[in-house]
Design an enzyme around this catalytic site. Sequence first.
Site, PDB file in Angstrom:
ATOM      1  N   HIS A 140      -9.707   7.059  -0.752  1.00 19.82           N
ATOM      2  CA  HIS A 140     -10.598   5.945  -0.394  1.00 19.82           C
ATOM      3  C   HIS A 140      -9.826   4.633  -0.283  1.00 19.82           C
ATOM      4  O   HIS A 140      -8.684   4.535  -0.705  1.00 19.82           O
ATOM      5  CB  HIS A 140     -11.752   5.807  -1.408  1.00 19.82           C
ATOM      6  CG  HIS A 140     -11.352   5.392  -2.794  1.00 19.82           C
ATOM      7  ND1 HIS A 140     -11.131   6.291  -3.811  1.00 19.82           N
ATOM      8  CD2 HIS A 140     -11.130   4.167  -3.336  1.00 19.82           C
ATOM      9  CE1 HIS A 140     -10.803   5.629  -4.910  1.00 19.82           C
ATOM     10  NE2 HIS A 140     -10.792   4.337  -4.645  1.00 19.82           N
ATOM     11  N   GLU A 160     -14.856   1.979  -1.139  1.00 14.17           N
ATOM     12  CA  GLU A 160     -15.291   1.486  -2.449  1.00 14.17           C
ATOM     13  C   GLU A 160     -15.433  -0.019  -2.346  1.00 14.17           C
ATOM     14  O   GLU A 160     -14.521  -0.702  -1.859  1.00 14.17           O
ATOM     15  CB  GLU A 160     -14.224   1.851  -3.501  1.00 14.17           C
ATOM     16  CG  GLU A 160     -14.492   1.288  -4.885  1.00 14.17           C
ATOM     17  CD  GLU A 160     -13.388   1.655  -5.902  1.00 14.17           C
ATOM     18  OE1 GLU A 160     -12.231   1.874  -5.492  1.00 14.17           O
ATOM     19  OE2 GLU A 160     -13.712   1.713  -7.110  1.00 14.17           O
ATOM     20  N   HIS A 218      -7.287  -2.028  -2.998  1.00 17.25           N
ATOM     21  CA  HIS A 218      -6.329  -0.927  -3.125  1.00 17.25           C
ATOM     22  C   HIS A 218      -6.651   0.236  -2.207  1.00 17.25           C
ATOM     23  O   HIS A 218      -7.748   0.347  -1.680  1.00 17.25           O
ATOM     24  CB  HIS A 218      -6.228  -0.433  -4.574  1.00 17.25           C
ATOM     25  CG  HIS A 218      -7.496   0.172  -5.113  1.00 17.25           C
ATOM     26  ND1 HIS A 218      -8.429  -0.549  -5.814  1.00 17.25           N
ATOM     27  CD2 HIS A 218      -7.984   1.430  -5.038  1.00 17.25           C
ATOM     28  CE1 HIS A 218      -9.438   0.250  -6.157  1.00 17.25           C
ATOM     29  NE2 HIS A 218      -9.199   1.458  -5.694  1.00 17.25           N
TER      30      HIS A 218
END
Length: 134
Positions: free
Chosen positions: A79, A130, A7
């Site tokens: 992010h 991430e 994502h």
Amino acid sequence: MLKKFNHLAIAVKNIKKASEMYKHAFDAKVSSPKSYPKHGVKVVFVEMDNSKIELMEPLDGHSPISNFLKKHPEGGIHHICVEVENIYKVRDNLIEKGFRILGDGQPKIGAHDKLVLFLHPKDFNNTLIELEQE
Ligand code: CO
């Protein structure tokens, strides 16, 4: 080591307003909000066929994204998240190569109830990455 894009996350001041905006603009499917006190955020996911957009609102002034929103009051891209097969193996490999892991370096349970950790943005062109255990 990078397996799959998971994502893109956008920090927002008001997650309800942001969710409504995606619904209104795109008729988007948006998950119901969930709070993650350990991460200091409330999140929803805007669902797409091949991926999702994470909208995050700070839970309070101590949230890690509060400072980001001070610098970007209208919100902004925060992010990207990429899945890896073995987060501990990838982490150790990165550390060996001199890359920095944020916080205490221990993977924590993230917004999909899977282990995640964050890499230092200065090591990656000012992009916060991430990693999530697939
Ligand atoms: Co995320």
